[in-house]
Design a protein around this motif. Structure first.
Motif, PDB file in Angstrom:
ATOM      1  N   ARG A 152      49.179-156.813 -37.552  1.00 53.74           N
ATOM      2  CA  ARG A 152      48.545-158.102 -37.263  1.00 53.74           C
ATOM      3  C   ARG A 152      47.951-158.108 -35.853  1.00 53.74           C
ATOM      4  NH1 ARG A 152      49.841-161.997 -40.983  1.00 53.74           N
ATOM      5  NH2 ARG A 152      51.753-161.773 -42.214  1.00 53.74           N
ATOM      6  N   SER A 153      46.645-158.273 -35.767  1.00 50.54           N
ATOM      7  CA  SER A 153      45.997-158.321 -34.457  1.00 50.54           C
ATOM      8  C   SER A 153      46.487-159.521 -33.655  1.00 50.54           C
ATOM      9  CB  SER A 153      44.470-158.371 -34.614  1.00 50.54           C
ATOM     10  OG  SER A 153      44.072-159.498 -35.376  1.00 50.54           O
ATOM     11  N   ALA A 154      46.838-160.600 -34.342  1.00 49.67           N
ATOM     12  CA  ALA A 154      47.324-161.795 -33.661  1.00 49.67           C
ATOM     13  C   ALA A 154      48.656-161.549 -32.961  1.00 49.67           C
ATOM     14  CB  ALA A 154      47.464-162.944 -34.660  1.00 49.67           C
ATOM     15  N   GLU A 155      49.368-160.492 -33.368  1.00 49.84           N
ATOM     16  CA  GLU A 155      50.657-160.161 -32.767  1.00 49.84           C
ATOM     17  C   GLU A 155      50.571-158.904 -31.907  1.00 49.84           C
ATOM     18  OE1 GLU A 155      53.851-160.130 -35.624  1.00 49.84           O
ATOM     19  OE2 GLU A 155      52.982-161.789 -36.753  1.00 49.84           O
ATOM     20  N   GLY A 156      49.347-158.461 -31.615  1.00 48.04           N
ATOM     21  CA  GLY A 156      49.166-157.284 -30.768  1.00 48.04           C
ATOM     22  C   GLY A 156      48.928-156.000 -31.527  1.00 48.04           C
ATOM     23  N   GLY A 157      48.996-156.053 -32.853  1.00 47.44           N
ATOM     24  CA  GLY A 157      48.739-154.878 -33.674  1.00 47.44           C
ATOM     25  C   GLY A 157      47.284-154.789 -34.077  1.00 47.44           C
ATOM     26  N   VAL A 158      47.031-154.236 -35.245  1.00 51.01           N
ATOM     27  CA  VAL A 158      45.665-154.066 -35.730  1.00 51.01           C
ATOM     28  C   VAL A 158      45.599-154.473 -37.200  1.00 51.01           C
ATOM     29  CG1 VAL A 158      43.731-152.468 -36.016  1.00 51.01           C
ATOM     30  CG2 VAL A 158      45.395-152.077 -34.188  1.00 51.01           C
ATOM     31  N   ASP A 159      44.687-155.369 -37.517  1.00 47.43           N
ATOM     32  CA  ASP A 159      44.478-155.747 -38.908  1.00 47.43           C
ATOM     33  C   ASP A 159      43.930-154.548 -39.687  1.00 47.43           C
ATOM     34  OD1 ASP A 159      45.237-158.368 -38.345  1.00 47.43           O
ATOM     35  OD2 ASP A 159      43.176-159.002 -37.940  1.00 47.43           O
ATOM     36  N   SER A 160      44.330-154.436 -40.926  1.00 50.22           N
ATOM     37  CA  SER A 160      43.836-153.332 -41.753  1.00 50.22           C
ATOM     38  C   SER A 160      42.365-153.526 -42.083  1.00 50.22           C
ATOM     39  CB  SER A 160      44.639-153.247 -43.051  1.00 50.22           C
ATOM     40  OG  SER A 160      44.449-154.418 -43.830  1.00 50.22           O
ATOM     41  N   TRP A 161      41.681-152.412 -42.291  1.00 47.06           N
ATOM     42  CA  TRP A 161      40.363-152.468 -42.915  1.00 47.06           C
ATOM     43  C   TRP A 161      40.605-152.682 -44.401  1.00 47.06           C
ATOM     44  CZ3 TRP A 161      36.878-148.074 -40.476  1.00 47.06           C
ATOM     45  CH2 TRP A 161      36.749-148.318 -39.088  1.00 47.06           C
ATOM     46  N   ASN A 162      39.596-153.135 -45.112  1.00 46.69           N
ATOM     47  CA  ASN A 162      39.717-153.457 -46.529  1.00 46.69           C
ATOM     48  C   ASN A 162      40.523-152.379 -47.258  1.00 46.69           C
ATOM     49  OD1 ASN A 162      39.355-153.912 -49.296  1.00 46.69           O
ATOM     50  ND2 ASN A 162      37.292-154.711 -49.012  1.00 46.69           N
ATOM     51  N   THR A 163      41.712-152.757 -47.742  1.00 45.83           N
ATOM     52  CA  THR A 163      42.616-151.768 -48.333  1.00 45.83           C
ATOM     53  C   THR A 163      42.167-151.304 -49.713  1.00 45.83           C
ATOM     54  OG1 THR A 163      44.028-153.563 -49.165  1.00 45.83           O
ATOM     55  CG2 THR A 163      44.604-152.589 -47.041  1.00 45.83           C
ATOM     56  N   LEU A 164      41.155-151.944 -50.274  1.00 42.25           N
ATOM     57  CA  LEU A 164      40.575-151.467 -51.526  1.00 42.25           C
ATOM     58  C   LEU A 164      39.529-150.390 -51.274  1.00 42.25           C
ATOM     59  CD1 LEU A 164      40.099-154.849 -53.437  1.00 42.25           C
ATOM     60  CD2 LEU A 164      41.939-153.182 -53.709  1.00 42.25           C
ATOM     61  N   GLU A 165      39.095-150.252 -50.009  1.00 39.17           N
ATOM     62  CA  GLU A 165      38.031-149.311 -49.680  1.00 39.17           C
ATOM     63  C   GLU A 165      38.458-148.218 -48.709  1.00 39.17           C
ATOM     64  OE1 GLU A 165      34.767-151.615 -48.263  1.00 39.17           O
ATOM     65  OE2 GLU A 165      34.459-152.644 -50.188  1.00 39.17           O
ATOM     66  N   TYR A 166      39.573-148.427 -47.986  1.00 37.01           N
ATOM     67  CA  TYR A 166      40.024-147.458 -46.991  1.00 37.01           C
ATOM     68  C   TYR A 166      41.520-147.216 -47.126  1.00 37.01           C
ATOM     69  CZ  TYR A 166      35.698-148.790 -44.534  1.00 37.01           C
ATOM     70  OH  TYR A 166      34.395-149.060 -44.202  1.00 37.01           O
ATOM     71  N   MET A 167      41.945-146.006 -46.780  1.00 33.94           N
ATOM     72  CA  MET A 167      43.356-145.747 -46.568  1.00 33.94           C
ATOM     73  C   MET A 167      43.623-145.950 -45.080  1.00 33.94           C
ATOM     74  SD  MET A 167      45.764-142.526 -47.630  1.00 33.94           S
ATOM     75  CE  MET A 167      45.646-141.441 -46.209  1.00 33.94           C
ATOM     76  N   ASN A 168      44.468-146.913 -44.766  1.00 37.11           N
ATOM     77  CA  ASN A 168      44.782-147.253 -43.384  1.00 37.11           C
ATOM     78  C   ASN A 168      46.033-146.525 -42.918  1.00 37.11           C
ATOM     79  OD1 ASN A 168      43.169-150.016 -42.394  1.00 37.11           O
ATOM     80  ND2 ASN A 168      43.290-149.794 -44.621  1.00 37.11           N
ATOM     81  N   ILE A 169      45.967-145.945 -41.725  1.00 35.44           N
ATOM     82  CA  ILE A 169      47.128-145.315 -41.092  1.00 35.44           C
ATOM     83  C   ILE A 169      47.281-145.894 -39.695  1.00 35.44           C
ATOM     84  CG2 ILE A 169      48.197-143.162 -40.317  1.00 35.44           C
ATOM     85  CD1 ILE A 169      46.528-141.673 -42.383  1.00 35.44           C
ATOM     86  N   TRP A 170      48.473-146.375 -39.372  1.00 33.46           N
ATOM     87  CA  TRP A 170      48.776-146.877 -38.032  1.00 33.46           C
ATOM     88  C   TRP A 170      49.724-145.895 -37.346  1.00 33.46           C
ATOM     89  CZ3 TRP A 170      48.278-149.909 -42.301  1.00 33.46           C
ATOM     90  CH2 TRP A 170      47.469-151.054 -42.215  1.00 33.46           C
ATOM     91  N   THR A 171      49.542-145.696 -36.040  1.00 30.60           N
ATOM     92  CA  THR A 171      50.480-144.873 -35.284  1.00 30.60           C
ATOM     93  C   THR A 171      51.076-145.685 -34.146  1.00 30.60           C
ATOM     94  OG1 THR A 171      48.862-143.991 -33.692  1.00 30.60           O
ATOM     95  CG2 THR A 171      49.112-142.808 -35.789  1.00 30.60           C
ATOM     96  N   CYS A 172      52.360-145.512 -33.939  1.00 34.85           N
ATOM     97  CA  CYS A 172      53.072-146.110 -32.810  1.00 34.85           C
ATOM     98  C   CYS A 172      54.357-145.310 -32.655  1.00 34.85           C
ATOM     99  CB  CYS A 172      53.365-147.593 -33.052  1.00 34.85           C
ATOM    100  SG  CYS A 172      54.278-147.939 -34.574  1.00 34.85           S
ATOM    101  N   GLU A 173      55.109-145.572 -31.599  1.00 31.06           N
ATOM    102  CA  GLU A 173      56.313-144.762 -31.364  1.00 31.06           C
ATOM    103  C   GLU A 173      57.495-145.350 -32.113  1.00 31.06           C
ATOM    104  OE1 GLU A 173      58.307-142.202 -27.832  1.00 31.06           O
ATOM    105  OE2 GLU A 173      57.565-144.170 -27.289  1.00 31.06           O
ATOM    106  N   LEU A 174      57.800-144.756 -33.237  1.00 23.48           N
ATOM    107  CA  LEU A 174      58.923-145.212 -34.047  1.00 23.48           C
ATOM    108  C   LEU A 174      60.240-144.784 -33.419  1.00 23.48           C
ATOM    109  CD1 LEU A 174      57.429-144.367 -37.542  1.00 23.48           C
ATOM    110  CD2 LEU A 174      57.923-146.656 -36.683  1.00 23.48           C
ATOM    111  N   SER A 175      61.324-145.378 -33.882  1.00 25.06           N
ATOM    112  CA  SER A 175      62.636-145.069 -33.345  1.00 25.06           C
ATOM    113  C   SER A 175      62.988-143.609 -33.578  1.00 25.06           C
ATOM    114  CB  SER A 175      63.693-145.974 -33.993  1.00 25.06           C
ATOM    115  OG  SER A 175      63.701-145.782 -35.392  1.00 25.06           O
ATOM    116  N   THR A 176      63.907-143.102 -32.776  1.00 21.59           N
ATOM    117  CA  THR A 176      64.314-141.706 -32.860  1.00 21.59           C
ATOM    118  C   THR A 176      64.777-141.362 -34.273  1.00 21.59           C
ATOM    119  OG1 THR A 176      65.027-141.757 -30.562  1.00 21.59           O
ATOM    120  CG2 THR A 176      65.874-139.971 -31.924  1.00 21.59           C
TER     121      THR A 176
END
Length: 204
Positions: A152-176
């Motif tokens: 969610r861009s409103a929470e500091g993240g990134v809104d997905s591109w149209n999920t019917l047209e793109y495969m979206n991948i997000w990267t961030c530092e996940l827990s160990t």
């Protein structure tokens, strides 16, 4: 996304959290899994009966969440290209570990001609503008990596591109210990349809 036995995929645990929040998704999940199993078996049973169609090319967009305080979140283009290459190796039956298939499928192991699927970095964004298929966003969410703020861009993240047209991948530092996870495309969670990958493991 687990490159060794230490780093795990969190799909199952994330899915269980989702079921606790939305119990009716458990039944939808079971139906989706059965539909996928039946579709895969139909493909395998009809193997060789008709000419394989041309490749289905799936456009991919990487949403890189970056924080200047954490070097691991600053992912290079070459690292992303490595991941894309490995992904396509799996779908062309050329990956080093391809023969270590799950016993779930027994002797019905798909080969490249059964799938005809490839993934490529998107060339155009949803507005039709040229793109590299990689978006970079400076945000503290790159470190906190909280679900659902990632999506969610409103929470500091990134809104997905149209999920019917793109495969979206997000990267961030996940827990160990966590290499990544993905949500299945349930009817009411489209903003989370996609993959989350630990930035520290991309391209490694």
């Amino acid at each position: 996304f687990a490159h060794d036995h230490v780093h795990i995929c969190e799909h199952d645990s994330k899915l269980e959290q989702l079921f606790e929040e939305f119990p009716h998704f458990r039944e939808e999940d079971a139906a989706l899994r059965e539909k996928m199993r039946l579709a895969a078996n139909i493909i395998l049973e009809n193997r060789g009966l008709k000419e394989a169609s041309s490749n289905v090319r799936i456009p991919v967009v990487w949403h890189v969440l970056r924080d200047s305080s954490d070097a691991d979140t600053d992912i290079s283009t070459s690292a992303i290209e490595n991941e894309m290459a490995w992904l396509n190796e799996w779908y062309s039956a050329t990956n080093t570990y391809y023969n270590d298939a799950s016993s779930y499928w027994s002797s019905n192991i798909a080969v490249a001609n059964d799938l005809k699927i490839s993934f490529e970095l998107a060339s155009f964004d949803p507005s039709g503008n040229p793109t590299t298929g990689i978006t970079v966003h400076d945000t503290s969410v790159a470190v906190t990596c909280g679900d659902t703020e990632i999506f969610r861009s409103a929470e500091g993240g990134v809104d997905s591109w149209n999920t019917l047209e793109y495969m979206n991948i997000w990267t961030c530092e996940l827990s160990t210990g966590s290499a990544g996870y993905a949500y299945l495309p349930f009817s009411n969670t489209h903003y989370r349809d996609g993959i989350v990958m630990g930035s520290q493991y991309v391209g490694s």
